[in-house]
Design a protein around this motif. Structure first.
Motif, PDB file in Angstrom:
ATOM      1  N   PHE A  51      31.174  17.997  45.658  1.00  0.00           N
ATOM      2  CA  PHE A  51      30.879  16.920  46.680  1.00  0.00           C
ATOM      3  C   PHE A  51      31.854  16.101  46.685  1.00  0.00           C
ATOM      4  CE2 PHE A  51      26.394  18.238  45.001  1.00  0.00           C
ATOM      5  CZ  PHE A  51      25.826  19.396  45.740  1.00  0.00           C
ATOM      6  N   THR A  52      31.407  15.328  47.413  1.00  0.00           N
ATOM      7  CA  THR A  52      32.884  14.433  47.270  1.00  0.00           C
ATOM      8  C   THR A  52      32.423  13.131  46.574  1.00  0.00           C
ATOM      9  OG1 THR A  52      31.889  13.157  49.173  1.00  0.00           O
ATOM     10  CG2 THR A  52      33.680  14.733  50.244  1.00  0.00           C
ATOM     11  N   ARG A  53      31.518  12.640  46.326  1.00  0.00           N
ATOM     12  CA  ARG A  53      31.144  11.660  45.169  1.00  0.00           C
ATOM     13  C   ARG A  53      29.843  12.901  44.253  1.00  0.00           C
ATOM     14  NH1 ARG A  53      31.894   6.320  46.536  1.00  0.00           N
ATOM     15  NH2 ARG A  53      32.415   5.741  48.562  1.00  0.00           N
ATOM     16  N   ILE A  54      30.089  12.210  43.129  1.00  0.00           N
ATOM     17  CA  ILE A  54      29.272  12.392  41.984  1.00  0.00           C
ATOM     18  C   ILE A  54      27.655  13.097  41.887  1.00  0.00           C
ATOM     19  CG2 ILE A  54      29.118  12.213  39.374  1.00  0.00           C
ATOM     20  CD1 ILE A  54      31.992  13.438  40.273  1.00  0.00           C
ATOM     21  N   ASP A  55      27.220  13.846  42.392  1.00  0.00           N
ATOM     22  CA  ASP A  55      26.189  13.621  42.091  1.00  0.00           C
ATOM     23  C   ASP A  55      25.270  14.998  41.333  1.00  0.00           C
ATOM     24  OD1 ASP A  55      23.768  13.756  42.930  1.00  0.00           O
ATOM     25  OD2 ASP A  55      23.358  12.614  45.143  1.00  0.00           O
ATOM     26  N   ASP A  56      25.129  14.963  40.031  1.00  0.00           N
ATOM     27  CA  ASP A  56      25.076  15.798  39.519  1.00  0.00           C
ATOM     28  C   ASP A  56      23.463  16.356  39.440  1.00  0.00           C
ATOM     29  OD1 ASP A  56      27.141  15.699  38.255  1.00  0.00           O
ATOM     30  OD2 ASP A  56      26.973  15.252  36.508  1.00  0.00           O
ATOM     31  N   GLU A  57      22.781  15.464  40.407  1.00  0.00           N
ATOM     32  CA  GLU A  57      21.450  15.911  40.515  1.00  0.00           C
ATOM     33  C   GLU A  57      21.014  16.362  41.841  1.00  0.00           C
ATOM     34  OE1 GLU A  57      17.184  16.193  40.341  1.00  0.00           O
ATOM     35  OE2 GLU A  57      19.054  15.905  38.090  1.00  0.00           O
ATOM     36  N   ALA A  59      22.938  18.817  42.253  1.00  0.00           N
ATOM     37  CA  ALA A  59      23.473  20.248  42.782  1.00  0.00           C
ATOM     38  C   ALA A  59      22.315  20.723  41.921  1.00  0.00           C
ATOM     39  CB  ALA A  59      24.662  20.052  41.795  1.00  0.00           C
ATOM     40  N   ARG A  60      21.546  20.049  40.973  1.00  0.00           N
ATOM     41  CA  ARG A  60      20.846  20.681  40.092  1.00  0.00           C
ATOM     42  C   ARG A  60      19.461  20.710  40.773  1.00  0.00           C
ATOM     43  NH1 ARG A  60      20.636  16.989  36.910  1.00  0.00           N
ATOM     44  NH2 ARG A  60      21.434  18.165  35.189  1.00  0.00           N
ATOM     45  N   ARG A  61      19.158  19.958  41.760  1.00  0.00           N
ATOM     46  CA  ARG A  61      18.166  19.842  42.411  1.00  0.00           C
ATOM     47  C   ARG A  61      18.293  21.442  43.428  1.00  0.00           C
ATOM     48  NH1 ARG A  61      17.984  15.122  43.230  1.00  0.00           N
ATOM     49  NH2 ARG A  61      18.772  15.361  46.052  1.00  0.00           N
ATOM     50  N   TRP A  62      19.791  21.313  43.820  1.00  0.00           N
ATOM     51  CA  TRP A  62      19.140  22.775  45.054  1.00  0.00           C
ATOM     52  C   TRP A  62      20.010  24.043  44.701  1.00  0.00           C
ATOM     53  CZ3 TRP A  62      23.044  26.681  45.692  1.00  0.00           C
ATOM     54  CH2 TRP A  62      23.189  27.416  46.774  1.00  0.00           C
ATOM     55  N   LEU A  63      20.035  23.988  43.509  1.00  0.00           N
ATOM     56  CA  LEU A  63      19.872  25.377  42.713  1.00  0.00           C
ATOM     57  C   LEU A  63      18.275  25.715  42.550  1.00  0.00           C
ATOM     58  CD1 LEU A  63      23.212  25.128  40.409  1.00  0.00           C
ATOM     59  CD2 LEU A  63      22.737  26.545  42.075  1.00  0.00           C
ATOM     60  N   ALA A  64      17.944  24.286  41.998  1.00  0.00           N
ATOM     61  CA  ALA A  64      16.589  24.777  41.627  1.00  0.00           C
ATOM     62  C   ALA A  64      16.023  25.482  42.680  1.00  0.00           C
ATOM     63  CB  ALA A  64      15.153  23.711  41.469  1.00  0.00           C
ATOM     64  N   ASP A  65      15.361  24.669  43.779  1.00  0.00           N
ATOM     65  CA  ASP A  65      15.051  25.021  45.071  1.00  0.00           C
ATOM     66  C   ASP A  65      15.474  25.928  46.149  1.00  0.00           C
ATOM     67  OD1 ASP A  65      13.159  22.557  44.500  1.00  0.00           O
ATOM     68  OD2 ASP A  65      14.832  21.455  46.130  1.00  0.00           O
ATOM     69  N   GLN A  66      16.650  26.598  46.104  1.00  0.00           N
ATOM     70  CA  GLN A  66      17.039  27.436  46.851  1.00  0.00           C
ATOM     71  C   GLN A  66      17.248  28.854  46.172  1.00  0.00           C
ATOM     72  OE1 GLN A  66      17.589  26.925  49.801  1.00  0.00           O
ATOM     73  NE2 GLN A  66      16.608  24.897  49.828  1.00  0.00           N
ATOM     74  N   PHE A 115      28.147  24.326  38.207  1.00  0.00           N
ATOM     75  CA  PHE A 115      29.741  23.476  37.616  1.00  0.00           C
ATOM     76  C   PHE A 115      28.484  22.059  37.349  1.00  0.00           C
ATOM     77  CE2 PHE A 115      33.653  20.831  38.311  1.00  0.00           C
ATOM     78  CZ  PHE A 115      33.689  20.164  36.343  1.00  0.00           C
ATOM     79  N   ALA A 116      28.551  21.780  38.438  1.00  0.00           N
ATOM     80  CA  ALA A 116      28.431  19.397  38.467  1.00  0.00           C
ATOM     81  C   ALA A 116      27.257  19.989  38.135  1.00  0.00           C
ATOM     82  CB  ALA A 116      28.124  20.226  40.764  1.00  0.00           C
ATOM     83  N   CYS A 117      26.711  20.806  37.594  1.00  0.00           N
ATOM     84  CA  CYS A 117      25.905  20.037  36.940  1.00  0.00           C
ATOM     85  C   CYS A 117      25.470  20.390  35.850  1.00  0.00           C
ATOM     86  CB  CYS A 117      24.079  20.238  37.356  1.00  0.00           C
ATOM     87  SG  CYS A 117      23.427  22.465  37.382  1.00  0.00           S
ATOM     88  N   GLY A 118      26.003  21.089  35.103  1.00  0.00           N
ATOM     89  CA  GLY A 118      26.604  20.860  33.643  1.00  0.00           C
ATOM     90  C   GLY A 118      26.403  23.017  33.094  1.00  0.00           C
ATOM     91  N   MET A 119      24.955  23.760  34.124  1.00  0.00           N
ATOM     92  CA  MET A 119      25.096  24.717  33.518  1.00  0.00           C
ATOM     93  C   MET A 119      26.658  25.853  33.375  1.00  0.00           C
ATOM     94  SD  MET A 119      22.016  25.699  35.443  1.00  0.00           S
ATOM     95  CE  MET A 119      20.528  24.574  35.846  1.00  0.00           C
ATOM     96  N   LEU A 120      27.381  25.170  33.819  1.00  0.00           N
ATOM     97  CA  LEU A 120      28.817  26.123  33.049  1.00  0.00           C
ATOM     98  C   LEU A 120      29.886  24.832  32.803  1.00  0.00           C
ATOM     99  CD1 LEU A 120      28.757  28.489  36.526  1.00  0.00           C
ATOM    100  CD2 LEU A 120      28.403  28.930  33.797  1.00  0.00           C
ATOM    101  N   SER A 121      30.617  25.385  32.386  1.00  0.00           N
ATOM    102  CA  SER A 121      31.855  24.179  31.710  1.00  0.00           C
ATOM    103  C   SER A 121      32.607  24.701  32.584  1.00  0.00           C
ATOM    104  CB  SER A 121      32.050  24.890  30.009  1.00  0.00           C
ATOM    105  OG  SER A 121      32.746  25.827  30.722  1.00  0.00           O
TER     106      SER A 121
END
Length: 208
Positions: A51-57, A59-66, A115-121
């Motif tokens: 994303f162009t702005r930091i939004d870890d949450e 990314a986390r929601r998208w991975l869970a929902d999709q 990576f964005a939500c911290g599941m990967l370094s």
């Protein structure tokens, strides 16, 4: 799909400030494999962070929902599945071809969000992206070929949604077509496919 909220989004720090070092040519090329997937206005085309702005949450929601990905183990399983077969077997039965581009695009997109939500370094994310490169390079000779197979894979995926609760979820095909045409447009200086030409991955890496 989440509704774009420019006011709320402006409160978040810019990705370029957190990750100011430009990607190398090879890094940009790898990130660009996911360019067809993420069409939203907040998509970053030139950073590992999606994303162009930091939004870890987000990314986390998208991975869970999709993708029903809520852990490192689930993420690793999804990536392994896309590497081993993904949607290619279904496409082979339907079309007689295996559109690796569709699975590769999803693979890179999921890795970046992981990576964005911290599941990967960061190192793990780059390793994941590097793992998909040899198969992609063996299969295609240009971004145009990659785009054509991406669209084939998307068509098979859309057919698989018929009759399910997700039938109306994806953007219309013409939206995806227009996005890919913009990426392929040689006059589009913002296209990562113009910034990182296809043949760049076969030459020594260098700073941009």
């Amino acid at each position: 799909m989440a509704i774009w909220n420019p006011i709320r989004n402006l409160r978040k720090p810019r990705t370029a400030r957190k990750y100011p070092v430009p990607l190398t040519m090879h890094q940009l090329w790898m990130v660009s494999l996911s360019a067809p997937v993420h069409r939203d206005r907040d998509a970053s085309r030139t950073t590992l962070y999606p994303f162009t702005r930091i939004d870890d949450e987000k990314a986390r929601r998208w991975l869970a929902d999709q993708w029903e990905i809520t852990s490192r183990e689930a993420l690793a399983g999804r990536l392994d599945g896309l590497t081993r077969g993904g949607y290619r077997a279904r496409a082979r039965m339907r079309l007689g071809v295996e559109p690796l581009a569709w699975d590769a695009g999803l693979y890179v997109d999921i890795s970046r969000r992981g990576f964005a939500c911290g599941m990967l370094s960061e190192a793990e994310a780059w390793t994941a992206l590097k793992n998909i490169v040899p198969a992609v390079v063996r299969t295609y000779g240009s971004w145009k070929e990659y785009a054509e197979h991406y669209l084939l894979g998307r068509m098979v995926w859309l057919e698989g949604l018929q009759g399910t609760r997700d039938t109306d979820f994806p953007a219309p095909q013409e939206v995806s077509d227009a996005h890919l045409q913009a990426l392929l447009d040689p006059m589009n200086t913002a296209s990562p496919w113009n910034m990182a030409p296809w043949e760049a991955i076969s030459h020594p890496d260098h700073a941009r």
